[in-house]
Enzyme design. Structure first.
Site, short mmCIF file in Angstrom:
data_model
loop_
_atom_site.label_atom_id
_atom_site.label_comp_id
_atom_site.label_asym_id
_atom_site.label_seq_id
_atom_site.Cartn_x
_atom_site.Cartn_y
_atom_site.Cartn_z
N SER A 176 40.23 3.76 -61.07
CA SER A 176 39.17 2.76 -61.10
C SER A 176 38.40 2.72 -59.79
O SER A 176 38.96 2.42 -58.73
CB SER A 176 39.76 1.37 -61.37
OG SER A 176 38.80 0.38 -61.06
N ASP A 324 31.74 5.21 -68.69
CA ASP A 324 30.79 4.27 -69.31
C ASP A 324 30.00 4.92 -70.45
O ASP A 324 29.20 4.25 -71.11
CB ASP A 324 29.80 3.75 -68.27
CG ASP A 324 30.49 2.82 -67.27
OD1 ASP A 324 31.55 2.26 -67.61
OD2 ASP A 324 29.97 2.67 -66.15
C1 S3P Z 1 31.91 0.96 -61.65
C2 S3P Z 1 33.13 1.51 -61.96
C3 S3P Z 1 33.60 1.67 -63.35
C4 S3P Z 1 32.48 1.49 -64.37
C5 S3P Z 1 31.59 0.35 -64.05
C6 S3P Z 1 30.96 0.51 -62.68
C7 S3P Z 1 31.54 0.83 -60.23
O1 S3P Z 1 34.57 0.67 -63.61
O2 S3P Z 1 33.02 1.33 -65.66
O3 S3P Z 1 30.54 0.25 -65.01
O4 S3P Z 1 30.34 0.63 -59.93
O5 S3P Z 1 32.42 0.98 -59.37
P1 S3P Z 1 36.15 0.95 -63.32
O6 S3P Z 1 36.25 1.24 -61.90
O7 S3P Z 1 36.83 -0.32 -63.68
O8 S3P Z 1 36.51 2.07 -64.22
#
Ligand code: S3P
Length: 444
Positions: A176, A324
């Site tokens: 993440s 996403d």
């Molecule tokens: C993001 C990380 C992702 C993504 C989100 C934007 C970011 O989430 O799904 O739309 O800007 O760091 P996760 O880190 O929870 O996967």
């Protein structure tokens, strides 16, 4: 009628068929827009941002920093001027900071606010208030932060100020970028070194942008580290177009026979290009040109022409790189020849909606054999000549579900009606106009 009732009423009606044509620039990258406000606010000096995403999510971040005393001009046609207050210059906000639908705002700010001298409360809409926050509050607690959540680990988050933080080495259990970024931002305020190791590569905009603002980040394989106590120096940020928004047109142009679109100036950071890799593996005709770097982020023009797609087993290492884009990719899979199997994507269940269940439900409405699994989906695609069904699908207030089903209409046998589309504005203001101009028969 309150605001929520008004926004609830946006319905997309998309007539079937059509092709996509033209040169278009989709709005600015959401991830980079959030980070530009955060780092610009904490920097010394004036940061000018261009290409900023004027969508609800990035605006929630912008408003939060205004509420903490930062003078931010704009946005005006994507231009934002941030008068940085320095690492210790934020002020106590008058009330809770409302993050709306934006997980990125809440999780990144939670880290950054853990290092401030004042208390804050972070709230969100009903979707955000149901999303897991322990993934950030637990490692932050290890660093010395004190953050209150509901009993089930969700927002509102009460972040206590004036807690001394110390650096940790954290091995992330989930891939993440939000967790990684949250901890690195807290690490700016910690004594010593904060290191985060990821189980698979995730978007690295925070690391790149910190370096752009002159803050040293040590990167070694899967680990990124910062040393607390440094400072950020203002710089200008040019935000590229968002590949996650471009993805809907990439899928639409691939599945609608005779299509040819050029998506201009799209961010193609290798931690974000899973959608290109996956679509190409399915047989898509995608070419990149004019590749160059803008402020530490690679960009390119992306041309997509329709092509017959085939079903594939999606490589698990591509999942975080396309996290996403699965709502759109599921639509591509429904139009591909044969079976597409996705595994290792449990995270999709805790996005703005449960994207596995919600997409499977909508695809069923369109007559597609889509079997949700615990961590993915198995979709039987109909192949090049197939038509999807038609009907009324629910987006569950999830912007990416709404836009994915809008593109599905290109191959539908009748109108596709999509409920609860107001949140498209969180990431893609102007979607309906741009999509209509490109050939989608959409109205709202
Ligand atoms: C993001 C990380 C992702 C993504 C989100 C934007 C970011 O989430 O799904 O739309 O800007 O760091 P996760 O880190 O929870 O996967």
């Amino acid at each position: 009628m309150n605001e929520q009732n008004v926004t609830k009423s946006i319905v997309f009606t998309v007539e079937p068929g059509g092709t996509l044509h033209g040169e278009l620039r989709v709005p600015g990258d959401k991830s980079i827009s959030h980070r530009s406000i955060m780092l610009g606010s904490l920097a010394e000096g004036v940061t000018e941002v261009t290409g900023f995403l004027e969508g609800e999510d990035a605006l929630a971040t912008l408003r939060a920093f205004r509420d903490m005393g930062v003078n931010i001009e704009g946005p005006d046609k994507g231009r934002v001027v941030i008068h940085g207050v320095g690492m210790r210059g934020l002020k106590t906000p008058a009330g809770p900071l409302n993050m709306g639908n934006s997980g990125t705002s809440m999780r990144l700010l939670c880290g950054l606010l853990s290092g401030q001298r004042f208390n804050t409360t972070l709230t969100g809409d009903s979707s955000l208030s149901g999303r897991p926050m322990r993934r950030v509050t637990e490692p932050l607690a290890e660093m010395g932060a004190v953050i209150g959540t509901t009993e089930v680990g969700t927002a509102p988050l009460n972040v206590c100020g004036d807690q001394p933080l110390h650096g940790i080495q954290f091995d992330m259990p989930v891939a993440s970028a939000q967790v990684k970024s949250c901890l690195l931002l807290a690490g700016l305020y910690a004594v010593g070194r904060t290191c985060v190791t990821e189980p698979a590569p995730t978007r690295d905009h925070t690391e790149r942008m910190l370096a752009g603002f002159g803050y040293p980040v040590q990167r070694d394989g899967a680990t990124a580290c910062v040393e607390g106590g440094g400072k950020l120096t203002a710089t200008n940020v040019e935000v590229p177009a968002d590949i996650s928004s471009a993805a809907f047109f990439m899928v639409g142009a691939s599945i609608a026979s005779g299509s040819d679109v050029l998506l201009e100036h799209v961010g193609v950071n290798p931690t974000r290009t899973g959608v290109i890799n996956i679509l190409r593996q399915m047989g898509a005709d995608i070419t990149l040109s004019n590749e160059h770097d803008v402020g530490g982020e690679p960009v390119a023009d992306i041309r997509v022409r329709s092509a017959p797609l085939k079903g594939i087993h999606i490589p698990e290492d591509q999942v975080p790189l396309a996290i996403d884009e699965f709502p759109a990719l599921f639509v591509a899979a429904a139009c591909a020849e044969g079976e597409t199997v996705l595994t290792g994507a449990k995270e999709l269940r805790v996005k703005e909606s449960d994207r596995i269940q919600v997409m499977a439900d909508g695809l069923h409405t369109l007559g597609v054999d889509a079997r949700p699994t615990e961590d993915g989906m198995v979709i039987q695609g109909g192949g090049a000549g197939c038509q999807l069904g038609s009907g009324r699908v629910k987006s569950h207030d999830d912007h990416r579900i709404a836009m994915a089903f809008a593109m599905a209409a290109l191959r539908a046998s009748g109108p596709v009606v999509i409920d609860d589309c107001a949140n498209v504005n969180t990431s893609f203001p102007g979607f309906v106009g741009l999509a209509r101009g490109t050939g989608l028969k959409i109205k709202d």
